[in-house]
Every structure is written in C-alpha cells, then in structure tokens.
Design a protein around this motif. Sequence first.
Motif, PDB file in Angstrom:
ATOM      1  N   THR A 190      39.326  41.539  41.785  1.00 36.93           N
ATOM      2  CA  THR A 190      38.174  42.370  42.132  1.00 36.93           C
ATOM      3  C   THR A 190      37.339  41.719  43.231  1.00 36.93           C
ATOM      4  O   THR A 190      37.005  42.354  44.245  1.00 36.93           O
ATOM      5  CB  THR A 190      37.313  42.625  40.883  1.00 36.93           C
ATOM      6  N   MET A 191      36.993  40.456  43.063  1.00 36.12           N
ATOM      7  CA  MET A 191      36.141  39.792  44.049  1.00 36.12           C
ATOM      8  C   MET A 191      36.901  39.479  45.331  1.00 36.12           C
ATOM      9  O   MET A 191      36.316  39.459  46.420  1.00 36.12           O
ATOM     10  CB  MET A 191      35.541  38.517  43.453  1.00 36.12           C
ATOM     11  N   GLY A 192      38.203  39.252  45.231  1.00 31.07           N
ATOM     12  CA  GLY A 192      38.992  39.070  46.441  1.00 31.07           C
ATOM     13  C   GLY A 192      38.935  40.303  47.325  1.00 31.07           C
ATOM     14  O   GLY A 192      38.760  40.215  48.552  1.00 31.07           O
ATOM     15  N   LEU A 193      39.062  41.480  46.719  1.00 28.97           N
ATOM     16  CA  LEU A 193      38.986  42.724  47.482  1.00 28.97           C
ATOM     17  C   LEU A 193      37.596  42.953  48.052  1.00 28.97           C
ATOM     18  O   LEU A 193      37.442  43.471  49.168  1.00 28.97           O
ATOM     19  CB  LEU A 193      39.401  43.903  46.600  1.00 28.97           C
ATOM     20  N   LEU A 194      36.566  42.558  47.299  1.00 29.91           N
ATOM     21  CA  LEU A 194      35.202  42.705  47.810  1.00 29.91           C
ATOM     22  C   LEU A 194      34.939  41.748  48.970  1.00 29.91           C
ATOM     23  O   LEU A 194      34.260  42.111  49.944  1.00 29.91           O
ATOM     24  CB  LEU A 194      34.195  42.471  46.688  1.00 29.91           C
ATOM     25  N   LEU A 195      35.462  40.540  48.888  1.00 30.08           N
ATOM     26  CA  LEU A 195      35.346  39.620  50.016  1.00 30.08           C
ATOM     27  C   LEU A 195      36.032  40.190  51.251  1.00 30.08           C
ATOM     28  O   LEU A 195      35.478  40.147  52.365  1.00 30.08           O
ATOM     29  CB  LEU A 195      35.954  38.263  49.649  1.00 30.08           C
ATOM     30  N   LEU A 196      37.206  40.753  51.076  1.00 33.06           N
ATOM     31  CA  LEU A 196      37.920  41.366  52.190  1.00 33.06           C
ATOM     32  C   LEU A 196      37.134  42.520  52.790  1.00 33.06           C
ATOM     33  O   LEU A 196      37.140  42.728  54.010  1.00 33.06           O
ATOM     34  CB  LEU A 196      39.296  41.864  51.730  1.00 33.06           C
ATOM     35  N   SER A 197      36.442  43.269  51.938  1.00 34.30           N
ATOM     36  CA  SER A 197      35.689  44.426  52.431  1.00 34.30           C
ATOM     37  C   SER A 197      34.548  44.028  53.352  1.00 34.30           C
ATOM     38  O   SER A 197      34.055  44.840  54.141  1.00 34.30           O
ATOM     39  CB  SER A 197      35.148  45.243  51.255  1.00 34.30           C
ATOM     40  N   ASP A 206      32.894  30.812  51.604  1.00 36.57           N
ATOM     41  CA  ASP A 206      31.887  29.877  51.115  1.00 36.57           C
ATOM     42  C   ASP A 206      30.913  30.587  50.185  1.00 36.57           C
ATOM     43  O   ASP A 206      31.073  31.784  49.887  1.00 36.57           O
ATOM     44  CB  ASP A 206      31.151  29.201  52.281  1.00 36.57           C
ATOM     45  N   ASP A 207      29.900  29.866  49.733  1.00 34.82           N
ATOM     46  CA  ASP A 207      28.948  30.433  48.785  1.00 34.82           C
ATOM     47  C   ASP A 207      28.196  31.622  49.358  1.00 34.82           C
ATOM     48  O   ASP A 207      27.877  32.570  48.636  1.00 34.82           O
ATOM     49  CB  ASP A 207      27.943  29.363  48.345  1.00 34.82           C
ATOM     50  N   ASP A 208      27.892  31.585  50.645  1.00 35.97           N
ATOM     51  CA  ASP A 208      27.191  32.707  51.261  1.00 35.97           C
ATOM     52  C   ASP A 208      28.052  33.965  51.256  1.00 35.97           C
ATOM     53  O   ASP A 208      27.568  35.067  50.977  1.00 35.97           O
ATOM     54  CB  ASP A 208      26.779  32.359  52.690  1.00 35.97           C
ATOM     55  N   ASP A 209      29.336  33.809  51.573  1.00 37.02           N
ATOM     56  CA  ASP A 209      30.255  34.955  51.539  1.00 37.02           C
ATOM     57  C   ASP A 209      30.334  35.519  50.120  1.00 37.02           C
ATOM     58  O   ASP A 209      30.326  36.736  49.914  1.00 37.02           O
ATOM     59  CB  ASP A 209      31.652  34.528  51.989  1.00 37.02           C
ATOM     60  N   TRP A 210      30.423  34.612  49.163  1.00 36.12           N
ATOM     61  CA  TRP A 210      30.495  35.022  47.757  1.00 36.12           C
ATOM     62  C   TRP A 210      29.247  35.800  47.354  1.00 36.12           C
ATOM     63  O   TRP A 210      29.332  36.828  46.684  1.00 36.12           O
ATOM     64  CB  TRP A 210      30.667  33.795  46.868  1.00 36.12           C
ATOM     65  N   VAL A 347      45.623  35.754  49.284  1.00 40.67           N
ATOM     66  CA  VAL A 347      45.509  35.013  48.029  1.00 40.67           C
ATOM     67  C   VAL A 347      44.087  34.494  47.897  1.00 40.67           C
ATOM     68  O   VAL A 347      43.365  34.340  48.881  1.00 40.67           O
ATOM     69  CB  VAL A 347      46.512  33.846  47.948  1.00 40.67           C
ATOM     70  N   PHE A 348      43.691  34.241  46.661  1.00 33.60           N
ATOM     71  CA  PHE A 348      42.359  33.714  46.363  1.00 33.60           C
ATOM     72  C   PHE A 348      42.446  32.198  46.331  1.00 33.60           C
ATOM     73  O   PHE A 348      43.309  31.639  45.664  1.00 33.60           O
ATOM     74  CB  PHE A 348      41.891  34.254  45.012  1.00 33.60           C
ATOM     75  N   ARG A 349      41.550  31.545  47.049  1.00 31.55           N
ATOM     76  CA  ARG A 349      41.641  30.087  47.159  1.00 31.55           C
ATOM     77  C   ARG A 349      41.406  29.397  45.816  1.00 31.55           C
ATOM     78  O   ARG A 349      40.779  29.942  44.904  1.00 31.55           O
ATOM     79  CB  ARG A 349      40.643  29.565  48.191  1.00 31.55           C
ATOM     80  N   GLY A 350      41.937  28.203  45.708  1.00 26.36           N
ATOM     81  CA  GLY A 350      41.677  27.405  44.527  1.00 26.36           C
ATOM     82  C   GLY A 350      40.208  27.041  44.440  1.00 26.36           C
ATOM     83  O   GLY A 350      39.563  26.769  45.462  1.00 26.36           O
ATOM     84  N   LEU A 351      39.670  27.045  43.241  1.00 24.17           N
ATOM     85  CA  LEU A 351      38.258  26.752  43.033  1.00 24.17           C
ATOM     86  C   LEU A 351      38.080  25.367  42.419  1.00 24.17           C
ATOM     87  O   LEU A 351      38.837  24.977  41.521  1.00 24.17           O
ATOM     88  CB  LEU A 351      37.629  27.791  42.101  1.00 24.17           C
ATOM     89  N   LYS A 352      37.081  24.642  42.891  1.00 20.42           N
ATOM     90  CA  LYS A 352      36.692  23.405  42.230  1.00 20.42           C
ATOM     91  C   LYS A 352      36.074  23.761  40.888  1.00 20.42           C
ATOM     92  O   LYS A 352      35.635  24.886  40.663  1.00 20.42           O
ATOM     93  CB  LYS A 352      35.706  22.626  43.100  1.00 20.42           C
ATOM     94  N   GLU A 353      36.023  22.788  40.002  1.00 15.25           N
ATOM     95  CA  GLU A 353      35.574  23.068  38.636  1.00 15.25           C
ATOM     96  C   GLU A 353      34.168  23.664  38.599  1.00 15.25           C
ATOM     97  O   GLU A 353      33.897  24.636  37.896  1.00 15.25           O
ATOM     98  CB  GLU A 353      35.644  21.789  37.808  1.00 15.25           C
ATOM     99  N   TYR A 354      33.265  23.091  39.379  1.00 16.23           N
ATOM    100  CA  TYR A 354      31.885  23.600  39.369  1.00 16.23           C
ATOM    101  C   TYR A 354      31.821  25.001  39.962  1.00 16.23           C
ATOM    102  O   TYR A 354      31.010  25.831  39.539  1.00 16.23           O
ATOM    103  CB  TYR A 354      30.951  22.644  40.120  1.00 16.23           C
ATOM    104  N   GLU A 355      32.691  25.301  40.940  1.00 18.00           N
ATOM    105  CA  GLU A 355      32.728  26.645  41.508  1.00 18.00           C
ATOM    106  C   GLU A 355      33.242  27.650  40.486  1.00 18.00           C
ATOM    107  O   GLU A 355      32.699  28.753  40.353  1.00 18.00           O
ATOM    108  CB  GLU A 355      33.634  26.670  42.749  1.00 18.00           C
ATOM    109  N   GLU A 362      28.648  34.192  37.096  1.00 19.71           N
ATOM    110  CA  GLU A 362      28.011  35.294  37.815  1.00 19.71           C
ATOM    111  C   GLU A 362      28.775  36.592  37.629  1.00 19.71           C
ATOM    112  O   GLU A 362      28.182  37.662  37.419  1.00 19.71           O
ATOM    113  CB  GLU A 362      27.926  34.959  39.307  1.00 19.71           C
ATOM    114  N   PHE A 363      30.085  36.500  37.694  1.00 22.38           N
ATOM    115  CA  PHE A 363      30.919  37.696  37.523  1.00 22.38           C
ATOM    116  C   PHE A 363      30.753  38.267  36.128  1.00 22.38           C
ATOM    117  O   PHE A 363      30.607  39.481  35.934  1.00 22.38           O
ATOM    118  CB  PHE A 363      32.375  37.342  37.803  1.00 22.38           C
TER     119      PHE A 363
END
Length: 369
Positions: A190-197, A206-210, A347-355, A362-363
């Motif tokens: 879901t969020m991958g598609l929203l980022l693409l949009s 990055d966090d701002d894009d998110w 593809v959705f990038r790998g996330l660090k643990e805190y991310e 948030e989701f």
Amino acid sequence: MLAGSAGVLPLFGTPSRQQDPESCTTDDRSATDKRLVISNWPEYIDTAEDGGTTTLEDFEKATGIDVSYTADVNDNVEFFAKVVNQLGACQETKRDMFMLTDWMAARMIQMGWIQKLDAAKVPNLHQNLISSLRGVDWDPEREYSAPWQSGLAGIAYNAAEVGEVRTMDELLTRSDLKGRISLLTEMRDTMGLLLLSDGNDPADFDDDDWAVAMEKLRKARSAGQIRAFTGNEYIQDLSAGNILACVAWSGDVLAAGDENLKFVTPEEGSMIWSDNMLVPNLAGHQDNAQKWIDHYYDPAVAAKLAAWVNYICPVEGAQAEMEKIDPELAESELIFPTEETLAQTHVFRGLKEYEARAYEGEFADVTGG
C-alpha cells in the motif's frame, strides 16, 4: 501473497533472539520418518479438478512422503507472532517449512532462524530459478530461500460497476468511489504504491517522502474514501460490488475467474514481491523439505501449479510447459511477465529496525491494526 501486516513489528534485534543456525539443529529424521509439515498462505496450491491429481499428491506419490499442509499463514506479522518465541529460543516450531514474503524472510534469515539449504539436493532451484529472482541482497546465492510464487501489487476494479481506475490518486479521491475502496494491510504494498504516486522510489525514499505519502493516506481515511484495509479477502467484496476498486494482488484477480474484475498496473508503476520457502531451525525433516523444493522447481510441476494459483511463476521453462496446459495462460503477463512489464515494477527498500517500528506504527494508527 495473500495477506498483509498491520501491526508494529516486535523487536528483532534483541541479543536473546539472535541464533546461530549451525548450532540450533536437530537430527534429520527424513530417511526414517517420511513426513513433511508445511505452513502456507490460503488458496496458494492447486486442488484436484475433473478427477485429476494435485501437485501435492504427485509429490507424495513420487517420494512416499506424507505431507501435512496447513494454510495458516494469513499475515506475515501474525505468523511471526506464532513462531517468534520458539525461533528466538532455539525451540521447535513443529513445522519443516513455511512461506513468507521477502522482507520477513530476510529478517528471519538475518536473525539466524532459518537453516541453510544443501545446494546439491535442490539442483532444480539453482538451474531453473528465473533470472529476475536471482541475486537478491538478503540471500544472493539462494542459500536459505526458494521463491514459491511472486506477484504484483496494483489496482483492481469491477468493470461492471465503475470505469477504469488508472492511478492511486484516482483511487483515493474519485467521488464515485467514495466509501467503496479497500487498501491492503500489507504496508509495503500500500505505501509503496502511495510513494510511487508522489513520484518517489519505494526502493530509495526518506522520512520526508514517507510523511507525504502517510498524509495522503490519512486524508483519504478521514474523508471516508476507504471502506477497509484487508488481506486477500477483498476479492469477494470486489466481485459482489461491495467495493468498486482496491489495491490488489495480481494472482487474486486472475484466479477469481470473473471477467468483470480488471487488474491494472498504475500509471506510476506497481510493486513486486515474492513469497519464499524457508526451512526453520530444528526442522526434523529438512531433506524431505528439500525434495519438496526440488519437485516444485520442475518446470512441468511449476506450470501445473501456476495454472491454478495464477501468480508469477518463478521457474524457467514453465511457460513452455504451460502451453500444453492452457495456451492462453501461457501468454498472460501476470504469470509470465515480459521484461517490459518487469521494468514497471518496484521493490520496497529494506528498513532499519527503528524505521520499521516507526513506519509500522504510523501505518497501524491509520489502518486500525
């Protein structure tokens, strides 16, 4: 893939949960105990039709192995919760194999919870795996994982009820869809598609894009545009007209067999993923599990499975075998995508643990998970 992940991930990185898979083993009972215990997603293996045999039955007949197959992987995070205490403490999960999506498979491998495969016992995997699934950064040599099926996340709509939906912005704002759309609980789709949009790359954001993508999701939710966040149960509502359009997985739409249901790659692109066969620590029938992997990487077997599940087939040579089963399906880009189609996938990038903790939290606040 067949379902999502709506909760906050438990901490993976605590030292007490890290294991050394080489020291968390048991004697392999395969030679004397011809059994295999598998957990998989719902509707993810063929069933018998017209008196024929299934690929599972063919495997049992060919090997003499009795398979206990359970469709109890409904959600990556939900399944993780079922096995985390055992895996984290080097205890049996009472399973020899389970299938999990790329990001969860990667985390389990990194935690040392998955046994290495013997390459000599899965020659079909290394000979027949399609090139687009080789060299993944979390298991570059496919030493621990074997893709079961792959798929696309995009948009589906009911053409008998509504006009074509071509973009995520249309899905989230069109007045004729208000209150009658669903999105997936799988955050990365879901969020991958929203980022693409928004013109951002899910593999490099990055966090701002998110934050921009999350605000778009919150706005649509508060405006009453979204009826529900779902796993793969959305397909029944889409067929019935309860929802008119949704974020969907390609195989669900094709397998539904409803000519009114259309799967669309959004103009901005689609997400791609795989569900992977994994052998957990203390699996007592590892050799039997490897026989299963090798069986399903036979092109004829893979084609028979793909003809039923309708997801992207990971096996080279299966398209030629599909010609013998169903020439129309052999031409389907949702099962055998061309390089042009794959070029539109992300593809959705790998996330660090805190991310992962922050983003999942948030989701979940928006989805109600």
